[in-house]
Design a protein around this motif. Structure first.
Motif, PDB file in Angstrom:
ATOM      1  N   PHE A  13      14.727  45.315   7.388  1.00  0.00           N
ATOM      2  CA  PHE A  13      14.862  44.978   5.961  1.00  0.00           C
ATOM      3  C   PHE A  13      16.344  45.024   5.608  1.00  0.00           C
ATOM      4  O   PHE A  13      16.855  46.086   5.293  1.00  0.00           O
ATOM      5  N   PRO A  18      13.116  50.348   9.654  1.00  0.00           N
ATOM      6  CA  PRO A  18      12.164  51.468   9.553  1.00  0.00           C
ATOM      7  C   PRO A  18      11.317  51.634  10.816  1.00  0.00           C
ATOM      8  O   PRO A  18      10.822  52.722  11.078  1.00  0.00           O
ATOM      9  N   PRO A  37       7.763  63.228  10.861  1.00  0.00           N
ATOM     10  CA  PRO A  37       8.153  63.746   9.546  1.00  0.00           C
ATOM     11  C   PRO A  37       8.085  62.665   8.459  1.00  0.00           C
ATOM     12  O   PRO A  37       7.966  61.480   8.768  1.00  0.00           O
ATOM     13  N   ASN A  38       8.175  63.068   7.225  1.00  0.00           N
ATOM     14  CA  ASN A  38       8.187  62.105   6.112  1.00  0.00           C
ATOM     15  C   ASN A  38       9.324  61.114   6.289  1.00  0.00           C
ATOM     16  O   ASN A  38      10.427  61.496   6.652  1.00  0.00           O
ATOM     17  N   GLY A  39       9.027  59.853   6.048  1.00  0.00           N
ATOM     18  CA  GLY A  39      10.046  58.813   6.154  1.00  0.00           C
ATOM     19  C   GLY A  39      10.270  58.324   7.578  1.00  0.00           C
ATOM     20  O   GLY A  39      11.154  57.503   7.826  1.00  0.00           O
ATOM     21  N   ALA A  40       9.454  58.778   8.516  1.00  0.00           N
ATOM     22  CA  ALA A  40       9.640  58.415   9.937  1.00  0.00           C
ATOM     23  C   ALA A  40       9.304  56.952  10.217  1.00  0.00           C
ATOM     24  O   ALA A  40       9.754  56.380  11.208  1.00  0.00           O
ATOM     25  N   GLY A  41       8.486  56.346   9.344  1.00  0.00           N
ATOM     26  CA  GLY A  41       8.097  54.948   9.556  1.00  0.00           C
ATOM     27  C   GLY A  41       6.616  54.760   9.844  1.00  0.00           C
ATOM     28  O   GLY A  41       6.173  53.661  10.199  1.00  0.00           O
ATOM     29  N   LYS A  42       5.826  55.794   9.638  1.00  0.00           N
ATOM     30  CA  LYS A  42       4.397  55.746   9.979  1.00  0.00           C
ATOM     31  C   LYS A  42       3.649  54.687   9.154  1.00  0.00           C
ATOM     32  O   LYS A  42       2.934  53.839   9.693  1.00  0.00           O
ATOM     33  N   THR A  43       3.811  54.753   7.832  1.00  0.00           N
ATOM     34  CA  THR A  43       3.118  53.786   6.970  1.00  0.00           C
ATOM     35  C   THR A  43       3.613  52.365   7.256  1.00  0.00           C
ATOM     36  O   THR A  43       2.833  51.408   7.226  1.00  0.00           O
ATOM     37  N   THR A  44       4.891  52.238   7.566  1.00  0.00           N
ATOM     38  CA  THR A  44       5.433  50.914   7.896  1.00  0.00           C
ATOM     39  C   THR A  44       4.739  50.351   9.139  1.00  0.00           C
ATOM     40  O   THR A  44       4.454  49.145   9.206  1.00  0.00           O
ATOM     41  N   TYR A  53       3.616  43.411   6.382  1.00  0.00           N
ATOM     42  CA  TYR A  53       4.933  42.967   6.846  1.00  0.00           C
ATOM     43  C   TYR A  53       4.750  42.208   8.150  1.00  0.00           C
ATOM     44  O   TYR A  53       3.814  42.479   8.898  1.00  0.00           O
ATOM     45  N   GLN A  85      -2.274  55.667   1.912  1.00  0.00           N
ATOM     46  CA  GLN A  85      -1.775  57.023   1.641  1.00  0.00           C
ATOM     47  C   GLN A  85      -2.116  57.423   0.200  1.00  0.00           C
ATOM     48  O   GLN A  85      -2.514  58.549  -0.058  1.00  0.00           O
TER      49      GLN A  85
END
Ligand SMILES: Nc1ncnc2c1ncn2[C@@H]1O[C@H](COP(=O)(O)OP(=O)(O)O)[C@@H](O)[C@H]1O
Ligand SMILES: [Mg+2]
Length: 253
Positions: A13, A18, A37-44, A53, A85
């Motif tokens: 992006f 991500p 951890p949070n922000g690691a890219g899991k949801t992406t 995407y 989530q």
């Protein structure tokens, strides 16, 4: 060939990546934890697998077919469903209707038959009601079937999301932090239900969770990501003692 084969998948992006060169294989019937951890890219990763995407590089092969250029509804038809989530239910609809709408793309009657309530429509409606009720029973939600979903307690709404994702017999179920916001009792119960779904339906499940202790008890294999890259793979006991993993979690604010 595995049910899901992700090869060097990246998304970019405007310079931010991500997810970067991610490899992932899931065999039919496996229950895999995707943690980090949070922000690691899991949801992406889920957004890429479900066509929200499009990967900028790499490939996604599902059931022997490339799906990385398909749209979300096409991917759902191929057999991948997910939960979010943050709960996304139709709040003003009843519990059972939330499940019934998810069956929609399996219905065979035409809209005209539906309007005229022709026999095929009635038969399909009865089938739909029965199938939806079966799913609700698994989650002990059948007694709430005709209540508005927004009136369910939070933990039950989370379960309803999973029941809905199971409608139409998907081949791969993606669960994004299904236990978020639940108390320890509800969480434990949910983890057991997830295991039961896998065992009863021989479902293939990819489960995102940021609390790694949670998934340790039910997943046979874990994939750990940080900054969009895989930093470890292995059995729960292998992961528990992995220095990179411990470091990633300790480094969290
Ligand atoms: N559409 C997007 N545009 C820019 N950055 C994004 C986009 N989607 C996700 N990100 C970034 O990707 C990173 C990973 O987010 P996410 O996948 O939600 O992490 P996790 O689910 O592991 O907590 C975050 O830094 C987030 O801001
Ligand atoms: Mg997330």
């Amino acid at each position: 060939m595995a049910l899901l084969e992700v090869h060097k998948m990246s998304v970019n992006f405007g310079g931010i990546k991500p997810v970067s060169e991610l490899d992932l294989q899931i065999e039919e019937g496996e229950l895999i934890g995707l943690i980090g951890p949070n922000g690691a890219g899991k949801t992406t990763v889920f957004n890429l697998l479900t066509g929200v995407y499009t990967p900028t590089e790499g490939s996604i092969t599902f059931n022997g077919e490339r799906i990385d250029r398909l749209k979300t509804h096409q991917i759902v038809k191929k057999g991948i469903t997910r939960t979010f989530q943050n709960i996304r239910l139709f709040k003003q609809m009843t519990v059972i209707d939330n499940v019934k709408v998810a069956f929609n793309n399996r219905l065979k009657y035409s809209p005209l038959e539906g309007i005229l309530h022709l026999p095929r429509y009635k038969k399909e409606e009865a089938w739909l009601e029965e199938e939806a009720m079966k799913l609700l029973k698994i989650f002990e939600l059948d007694k709430y079937a005709y209540e508005l979903s927004m009136n369910l307690p939070y933990g039950k709404q989370r379960k309803l999301e999973i029941a809905r994702a199971l409608a139409g017999s998907p081949k791969l179920l993606l669960l994004d932090e299904p236990a978020a916001g639940m108390n320890p009792n509800e969480t434990n119960e949910l983890m057991q239900t997830i295991k039961l779904i896998r065992d009863q339906f021989n479902m293939t499940i990819l489960l995102i969770e940021h609390d790694m202790n949670l998934v340790m008890s039910i997943c046979e294999r874990l994939v750990v990501i940080d900054y969009g890259m895989v930093i470890a793979r292995g059995t729960p006991s292998e992961i528990q003692n992995n220095e990179k993993v411990i470091g990633a979690y300790l480094g969290q604010a």
